[in-house]
Design an enzyme around this catalytic site. Structure first.
Site, PDB file in Angstrom:
ATOM      1  N   SER A   1      61.832 -13.945  81.720  1.00 52.82           N
ATOM      2  CA  SER A   1      62.552 -14.784  80.755  1.00 52.82           C
ATOM      3  C   SER A   1      63.905 -15.267  81.260  1.00 52.82           C
ATOM      4  CB  SER A   1      62.715 -14.019  79.452  1.00 52.82           C
ATOM      5  OG  SER A   1      61.466 -13.528  79.050  1.00 52.82           O
TER       6      SER A   1
ATOM      7  N   ARG B   1      58.399  -4.432  79.249  1.00 50.84           N
ATOM      8  CA  ARG B   1      57.096  -3.864  78.926  1.00 50.84           C
ATOM      9  C   ARG B   1      56.076  -4.139  80.021  1.00 50.84           C
ATOM     10  NH1 ARG B   1      56.095  -4.440  72.719  1.00 50.84           N
ATOM     11  NH2 ARG B   1      57.768  -5.945  72.480  1.00 50.84           N
TER      12      ARG B   1
ATOM     13  N   ASP C   1      59.367 -16.571  78.549  1.00 50.86           N
ATOM     14  CA  ASP C   1      58.967 -15.955  77.271  1.00 50.86           C
ATOM     15  C   ASP C   1      58.673 -16.990  76.181  1.00 50.86           C
ATOM     16  OD1 ASP C   1      61.652 -16.587  77.122  1.00 50.86           O
ATOM     17  OD2 ASP C   1      62.304 -14.668  76.276  1.00 50.86           O
TER      18      ASP C   1
HETATM   19  C1  BG6 Z   1      59.482 -10.293  72.710  1.00 51.18           C
HETATM   20  C2  BG6 Z   1      58.710 -11.017  73.777  1.00 51.18           C
HETATM   21  O1  BG6 Z   1      58.671 -10.096  71.597  1.00 51.18           O
HETATM   22  O2  BG6 Z   1      60.603 -11.062  72.373  1.00 51.18           O
HETATM   23  C3  BG6 Z   1      59.610 -11.216  74.970  1.00 51.18           C
HETATM   24  O3  BG6 Z   1      57.567 -10.294  74.142  1.00 51.18           O
HETATM   25  C4  BG6 Z   1      60.828 -11.966  74.565  1.00 51.18           C
HETATM   26  O4  BG6 Z   1      58.926 -11.920  75.969  1.00 51.18           O
HETATM   27  C5  BG6 Z   1      61.495 -11.254  73.421  1.00 51.18           C
HETATM   28  O5  BG6 Z   1      61.714 -12.103  75.647  1.00 51.18           O
HETATM   29  C6  BG6 Z   1      62.664 -12.033  72.931  1.00 51.18           C
HETATM   30  O6  BG6 Z   1      63.369 -11.332  71.979  1.00 51.18           O
HETATM   31  P1  BG6 Z   1      64.486 -10.271  72.287  1.00 51.18           P
HETATM   32  O7  BG6 Z   1      65.208 -10.168  71.036  1.00 51.18           O
HETATM   33  O8  BG6 Z   1      63.778  -9.019  72.678  1.00 51.18           O
HETATM   34  O9  BG6 Z   1      65.315 -10.817  73.392  1.00 51.18           O
HETATM   35  C1  GLC Z   2      67.666 -17.081  78.315  1.00 52.80           C
HETATM   36  C2  GLC Z   2      66.817 -17.430  79.456  1.00 52.80           C
HETATM   37  C3  GLC Z   2      65.570 -18.116  79.021  1.00 52.80           C
HETATM   38  C4  GLC Z   2      64.879 -17.292  77.984  1.00 52.80           C
HETATM   39  C5  GLC Z   2      65.803 -17.001  76.862  1.00 52.80           C
HETATM   40  C6  GLC Z   2      65.179 -16.145  75.795  1.00 52.80           C
HETATM   41  O1  GLC Z   2      68.122 -18.252  77.746  1.00 52.80           O
HETATM   42  O2  GLC Z   2      67.536 -18.242  80.348  1.00 52.80           O
HETATM   43  O3  GLC Z   2      64.722 -18.329  80.109  1.00 52.80           O
HETATM   44  O4  GLC Z   2      63.760 -17.972  77.521  1.00 52.80           O
HETATM   45  O5  GLC Z   2      66.940 -16.358  77.357  1.00 52.80           O
HETATM   46  O6  GLC Z   2      64.818 -14.911  76.250  1.00 52.80           O
END
Ligand code: BG6
Ligand code: GLC
Ligand code: BG6
Ligand code: GLC
Length: 910
Positions: free
Chosen positions: A595, A532, A649
């Site tokens: 992340s 995003r 994240d």
């Molecule tokens: C989102 C966050 O809501 O959730 C992201 O904005 C995050 O930063 C993500 O990585 C994690 O959840 P998923 O299921 O999308 O990997």
């Molecule tokens: C993976 C990444 C970590 C992140 C997590 C959740 O473990 O290494 O940095 O926070 O995924 O998205």
């Protein structure tokens, strides 16, 4: 004028006249047949069943024998004229060879009409006796119980007795499970090790016995002490059982036909009198016009009345003729024999103390014929209704089928079978019916059902064995929590840090937003399900934030292409977004949620240690992602951005939630990946200078277990998932817990169960071989409690998995076991951190808020609950509040950027 089937029978017209109402015309039979068809429909309907007199009981027998059954079984046959215990040996090698050894035991009235517990104890005693005589005591054998009374079943090995019929009336049994009662009674014999796997009605046993020899057999009829029929009904018509696929045997319990008054038009004064004198007045009215227990009695009542009115024996009655039960079915059968019949009649009447004339004998014989003929006619009408139903279910113009038959009346009466067959064929001319007598009773069939049940039980054990691998004991969870704490310490300490698998990365985020932040910020959110770009407007004082965002796809070839391509693509998306928002040219501060594990030396520097999850772009590991982004912006040379912060994240999530709740000092992601961050005392962070205050640590706990410390709970399926991943040997905890891998674990289990022949008929489809088919959202849907099995099946079918209802149950269980373990492992990890924080602060009790995000947490129906429960158990002195991050981590990244910006300015001003 209608034809009467017996009109050719020569004889006594006064008898014909006297028993006029017992003669049933074709028209009447067709009417009874139609009524019975309606009754069956009523019994099958969910809403109509409670008031239906014909109960149409599902038997949970789903298939007729296919010849693959084998093994050694015990069998009990209780409820007909004789009680038997048997040992049945069904041959291996598919040769359809069955050997039986049996023994009859008496059933005295004081037992079958006494106390229920004693009845079952008696049955258990007979079984024990049989096993002793046959030297079977040391064997553990499965048992099939033929129990010939109406039982409500919800599975094969349970049956609630609805009511006693025929000669039985033991107290305290109605409304209880007979399988359980017998199991309890068997406990008194310590040397008896028997498992009751199936409860079957005698009609079902008969059908199965006959089906073993003739696969066309799909109906079973008993015309013995009692009468009843069963047949194979389409599952889609059985409202009382879930599932629509295939067929199930239904025991009609047609003996109760007419209990609601439907047969009043044809019942005679003799039927009423007989009913009043029976053990169950008002009940089993159809049975009482048909079956062996009642036929002789009907004849006796008629003879008595005829004698009284002077139509027989010159008006003389003997005292024996007054005694209930003095004329039995075997007498009726004997009197109707072709040649010896008349002589038999004389002998029987004489034995009753009567002095019959020749005319009397002929008349009595004729009475017998009328009564037994009526019985055959009534059975034929009901059977014709069943056959018609079968034909209609199959949408056939002509039905070819076989009916399995048993029961003493049918077997010993000289004319009965012929008459019955003839009338049935007349009533259903469009059915080619073969009647097959079950020579060996119903036990062979009961053994078939037991064989199938025993196979299912063995398969169940195999499935349970697999599921058990995913069950963690409290002790194991405590162990995991403790190991996690050890890893935290390793990661934080300078000496051990280089080798630590839980890296405990300093984030240079030191404080929570204080509400004074303001301004417009850009944010990127990369690494979760969605990429995003966001514009975040923070207004000071009111703690209110407005956000605009756009989701962009990152194609797989870019995720796993070159680093340059990836960052160029990101910048392209930013350009699109700026265009879209009309912001081109505005040089906004930017917070980059990235992340993946990054080593930071300041808030705006982050070296990617290694990719995790689904990313694998080249030339990025070991590089500073902020630099790479800056370079990509330069390459594009279209706009400039002020990249202020790079945040994980988890950190973004903690900040998003911390903006609302100052107590939020932990950030948790349960999504594509698995990770947690928390606020740590500076003095504990040996990698960063300074002892004052706190800093957020990105634990990167996904790497927990990479040193082998989780090997004891790792299953072969986890190993397979790991081997097939982009980063084998890495992120082991993440691979047991996060959305990207749970579906894969499920898939590996399903492949294994299929290989073992326990699922999908042993066929591994192409779809099942496809990586990634079980996304988190599917797991979540499958496990939803609100879903009926049929819906689960539909989801699986959408995924290209052609599953039966049984398959669907297993798939749901597998999903449940895998996601439950994930939630518990998360709970253990979270308990480790909150306990550590509590201990570090020397608190007896601690309250803390955890900010959470991720699709697994958000979509899964049970994950969050199990997580909460586990934390409560493993960290009882902590009061943990979970706060869902509604706005994603972009907001938090913007807040961090705002704080950093404020600090930058403050520094500059100094
Ligand atoms: C989102 C966050 O809501 O959730 C992201 O904005 C995050 O930063 C993500 O990585 C994690 O959840 P998923 O299921 O999308 O990997
Ligand atoms: C993976 C990444 C970590 C992140 C997590 C959740 O473990 O290494 O940095 O926070 O995924 O998205
Ligand atoms: C036997 C079966 O052959 O017939 C029993 O093995 C069944 O299961 C019985 O109940 C029915 O006939 P009757 O005449 O003994 O009631
Ligand atoms: C009675 C029982 C029924 C059984 C039949 C034949 O009708 O209720 O369950 O099948 O007798 O034995």
């Amino acid at each position: 004028m209608n034809t009467y089937y017996y009109h050719c029978i020569k004889g006594s017209f006064p008898v014909d006249r006297f028993l006029y109402h017992m003669r049933l015309s074709d028209e009447t039979l067709l009417d009874i047949m139609a009524r019975f068809q309606a009754e069956m429909q009523k019994g099958l309907g969910k809403d109509t069943n409670p008031t239906a007199s014909v109960k149409m009981l599902p038997t949970f027998v789903r298939a007729i024998p296919d010849g693959s059954e084998n093994g050694e079984f015990l069998s009990l046959d209780l409820g007909g004229s004789k009680f038997r215990v048997l040992k049945v040996q069904v041959s291996e090698e598919g040769k359809r060879n069955v050997q039986m050894e049996s023994q009859f035991y008496p059933t005295p009235n004081e037992i079958i009409r006494g106390n229920g517990t004693e009845l079952f104890e008696y049955v258990a005693d007979c079984l024990a006796d049989f096993m002793k005589t046959k030297e079977l005591m040391q064997k553990k054998l499965p048992l099939g119980l033929t129990f010939s009374f109406p039982c409500k079943q919800t599975k094969l090995d349970e049956g609630i007795l609805l009511s006693w019929t025929k000669k039985f009336k033991a107290r305290g049994v109605q409304g209880t499970d007979v399988v359980r009662s017998l199991t309890n009674a068997m406990k008194r014999h310590q040397d008896l090790d028997v498992d009751i796997l199936a409860l079957v009605n005698d009609t079902v046993g008969t059908m199965m016995t006959c089906a073993y020899d003739d696969p066309y057999c799909e109906v079973g009829v008993i015309i013995g002490t009692g009468t009843n029929a069963c047949y194979m009904e389409d599952m889609s018509n059985i409202d009382l059982v879930e599932g629509d696929e295939g067929r199930m045997c239904v025991s009609t319990e047609w003996g109760a036909f007419g209990d609601d008054g439907a047969l009043e038009g044809i019942r005679t004064e003799f039927d009423r009198e007989l009913d009043l004198g029976s053990l169950n007045p008002g009940k089993q009215l159809f049975e009482k016009m048909i079956s062996g227990l009642y036929l002789g009695e009907l004849v006796r009542l008629i003879l008595l009345k005829m004698a009284k009115t002077g139509l027989l024996f010159g008006g003389e009655k003997s005292s024996a003729l007054h005694i209930k039960g003095k004329i039995e079915t075997r007498h009726v059968a004997a009197m109707e024999r072709y040649k010896e019949g008349l002589a038999n009649t004389r002998e029987i009447l004489t034995d009753l103390g009567l002095e019959p004339s020749d005319a009397d004998c002929i008349a009595v014989q004729h009475v017998c014929t009328i009564v037994s003929f009526r019985s055959a006619n009534l059975c034929a009408a009901a059977l014709a209704a069943i056959l018609t139903r079968l034909r209609e279910n199959k949408k056939l113009v002509r039905l070819r089928t076989t009916v399995g038959m048993d029961g003493t009346l049918y077997k010993i009466h000289p004319q009965y079978p012929k008459r019955l067959h003839k009338v049935v064929r007349k009533l259903v001319p469009n059915c080619d019916v073969r009647f097959l007598l079950s020579e060996s009773g119903s036990t062979k069939g009961a053994a078939m059902v037991t064989a199938v049940a025993s196979r299912v039980q063995a398969q169940r054990k195999q499935i349970d064995k697999v599921l058990a691998l995913f069950r963690l004991t409290q002790e194991q969870l405590v162990g995991i929590r403790n190991k996690m704490q050890v890893e935290f310490e390793y990661g934080l300490k300078k000496d051990t840090h280089p080798l630590a698998t839980v890296k405990m990365l300093p984030t240079y985020v030191c404080g929570m937003p204080d509400g004074t932040e303001k301004g417009k910020f850009l944010a990127l959110d990369l690494g979760g399900t969605n990429f995003r770009v966001l514009l975040v407007k923070i207004r000071s004082g009111r703690r209110s934030v407005r956000m605009y965002n756009k989701i962009f796809a990152i194609p797989l070839e870019i995720m796993q292409g070159t680093g340059e391509e990836l960052f160029d693509h990101i910048v392209q998306c930013i350009a699109d977004f700026l265009d879209y928002m009309g912001l081109k040219g505005a040089q906004l501060p930017l917070g980059f949620t990235f992340s993946f594990p990054c080593r930071q030396t300041s808030i705006d520097k982050g070296t990617l240690i290694e990719w995790t999850k689904g990313f694998k772009a080249t030339d990025c590991e070991g590089e500073d992602v902020v630099d790479m982004l800056r370079e990509a912006i330069k390459r594009r040379n279209e706009f400039d951005l002020d990249i202020v912060a790079v945040v994980n994240d988890t950190v973004g999530t903690m900040m998003t939630c911390g903006y609302e709740d100052r107590n939020c000092e932990v950030g948790l992601i349960a999504g594509t990946g698995s990770n947690m961050c928390y606020m740590e005392e500076m003095r504990n962070i040996e990698l960063v200078e300074g002892d004052e205050g706190k800093m957020c640590i990105n634990t990167e706990w996904g790497g927990f277990g990479d040193n082998g410390c989780l090997d004891d709970i790792q299953t072969q399926y986890d190993k397979e998932v790991d081997e097939g991943s982009l980063n084998p040997g890495k992120q082991r905890y993440e691979k047991m817990t996060s959305g990207m891998y749970l579906g894969e674990i499920v898939r590996q289990i399903l492949i294994d169960l299929t290989k073992q022949g326990l699922l999908f008929r042993g066929q591994i489809s192409e779809r099942l071989r496809t990586r990634g088919i079980f996304e988190t959202k599917f797991l979540s849907q499958i496990e939803s409690d609100r879903l009926a099995l049929l819906q689960v099946r539909r989801i699986l079918q959408q995924l290209g998995l052609d599953s039966t209802c049984e398959d669907s149950i297993v798939v749901k269980e597998v999903c449940g076991a895998v996601s439950r373990r994930a939630a518990q492992l998360y709970g253990a990890g979270l308990a480790a951190i909150v306990e550590k924080r509590r201990e570090d602060q020397g608190l007896e009790h601690m309250r803390i808020t955890v900010g959470v995000d991720g699709t697994l947490y958000k979509l899964h129906p049970h994950f969050s609950r199990i997580l909460r429960e586990t934390v409560k158990e493993l960290a009882p002195q902590c009061d943990v509040m979970f706060m869902l991050s509604e706005d994603g981590s972009g907001k938090g990244a913007a807040l961090i950027t705002a704080v950093a910006k404020r600090l930058q300015q403050a520094q500059r001003e100094h």
